[in-house]
Motif scaffolding. Structure first.
Motif, PDB file in Angstrom:
ATOM      1  N   LEU A   5       0.988  -1.242  -0.078  1.00 36.25           N
ATOM      2  CA  LEU A   5      -0.007   0.137   0.220  1.00 36.25           C
ATOM      3  C   LEU A   5       0.774   1.111   0.020  1.00 36.25           C
ATOM      4  CD1 LEU A   5      -2.829   1.343   0.367  1.00 36.25           C
ATOM      5  CD2 LEU A   5      -2.525   1.162   2.898  1.00 36.25           C
ATOM      6  N   ILE A   6       0.708   1.830  -1.041  1.00 40.69           N
ATOM      7  CA  ILE A   6       1.860   3.237  -1.139  1.00 40.69           C
ATOM      8  C   ILE A   6       0.759   4.442  -0.979  1.00 40.69           C
ATOM      9  CG2 ILE A   6       3.341   4.424  -2.502  1.00 40.69           C
ATOM     10  CD1 ILE A   6       3.994   2.038  -3.687  1.00 40.69           C
ATOM     11  N   ILE A  21       3.350  -2.674   4.195  1.00 44.16           N
ATOM     12  CA  ILE A  21       2.806  -4.096   3.867  1.00 44.16           C
ATOM     13  C   ILE A  21       1.944  -4.556   5.204  1.00 44.16           C
ATOM     14  CG2 ILE A  21       3.635  -6.383   3.281  1.00 44.16           C
ATOM     15  CD1 ILE A  21       5.905  -5.277   1.919  1.00 44.16           C
ATOM     16  N   ASP A  22       0.879  -5.267   5.116  1.00 47.57           N
ATOM     17  CA  ASP A  22       0.060  -5.894   6.213  1.00 47.57           C
ATOM     18  C   ASP A  22       1.010  -6.516   6.867  1.00 47.57           C
ATOM     19  OD1 ASP A  22      -2.179  -4.192   5.954  1.00 47.57           O
ATOM     20  OD2 ASP A  22      -3.099  -5.719   4.815  1.00 47.57           O
ATOM     21  N   GLU A  29      10.209   4.585   2.170  1.00 46.63           N
ATOM     22  CA  GLU A  29       9.798   5.798   1.595  1.00 46.63           C
ATOM     23  C   GLU A  29      10.838   6.283   0.529  1.00 46.63           C
ATOM     24  OE1 GLU A  29       9.913   8.198   5.001  1.00 46.63           O
ATOM     25  OE2 GLU A  29      12.129   8.253   5.117  1.00 46.63           O
ATOM     26  N   ILE A  30      10.303   7.154  -0.302  1.00 48.14           N
ATOM     27  CA  ILE A  30      11.026   7.891  -1.029  1.00 48.14           C
ATOM     28  C   ILE A  30      10.812   9.484  -0.527  1.00 48.14           C
ATOM     29  CG2 ILE A  30      11.305   9.304  -3.156  1.00 48.14           C
ATOM     30  CD1 ILE A  30      10.566   6.543  -4.456  1.00 48.14           C
ATOM     31  N   GLU A  31      11.622   9.940   0.037  1.00 45.91           N
ATOM     32  CA  GLU A  31      11.428  11.447   0.790  1.00 45.91           C
ATOM     33  C   GLU A  31      11.576  12.288  -0.665  1.00 45.91           C
ATOM     34  OE1 GLU A  31      14.451  11.536   3.425  1.00 45.91           O
ATOM     35  OE2 GLU A  31      13.274  10.728   5.030  1.00 45.91           O
ATOM     36  N   ALA A  59       8.094  -0.434  -6.379  1.00 44.46           N
ATOM     37  CA  ALA A  59       6.892  -0.095  -6.479  1.00 44.46           C
ATOM     38  C   ALA A  59       6.653   1.535  -5.997  1.00 44.46           C
ATOM     39  CB  ALA A  59       6.005  -1.051  -5.498  1.00 44.46           C
ATOM     40  N   LEU A  60       7.510   1.969  -5.019  1.00 49.57           N
ATOM     41  CA  LEU A  60       7.736   3.445  -4.691  1.00 49.57           C
ATOM     42  C   LEU A  60       7.889   4.304  -5.774  1.00 49.57           C
ATOM     43  CD1 LEU A  60       9.235   3.140  -1.172  1.00 49.57           C
ATOM     44  CD2 LEU A  60       7.129   4.256  -1.570  1.00 49.57           C
TER      45      LEU A  60
END
Length: 104
Positions: A5-6, A21-22, A29-31, A59-60
């Motif tokens: 989930l993003i 992730i559950d 993260e990508i800051e 995915a990010l």
């Protein structure tokens, strides 16, 4: 494998794309920062060890690229991971402020 989930979390003067992730009590993260209107600067990608090997960083990045396409902004690839992936995918050039492989 669990779904990733993003979300985009905006702040002032920076924000992040956060992946969860559950069942895992960690956040990847990508800051980013906002150096100018219509531009974000991808500063750092961080994936905790417990989330490693699941494709979370990619995915990010894919989420950030789709966000740029949808919302019409460009990306400064400061982060080595983002810059490295962009160098392998010159077809993303319209989403970035530099040429593939070029340092910002």
């Amino acid at each position: 494998m669990s779904d990733i989930l993003i979300t985009r979390e905006d702040g002032d003067p920076k924000g992040r794309y956060a992946a969860r992730i559950d069942g895992i009590d960690a956040v990847a993260e990508i800051e980013f920062t906002y150096p100018a209107p219509g531009i974000i600067s991808a500063k750092h990608t961080r994936v905790p060890e417990v989330m490693g090997g699941r494709g979370v960083a990619r995915a990010l990045l894919d989420f950030m690229l789709e966000d740029a396409r949808t919302n019409g902004f460009r990306i400064v690839p400061v982060c080595p991971y983002v810059r490295g992936q962009y160098a392998k995918h010159p077809e993303w050039a319209d989403l970035f402020t530099t040429k593939p492989g070029e340092d910002p």
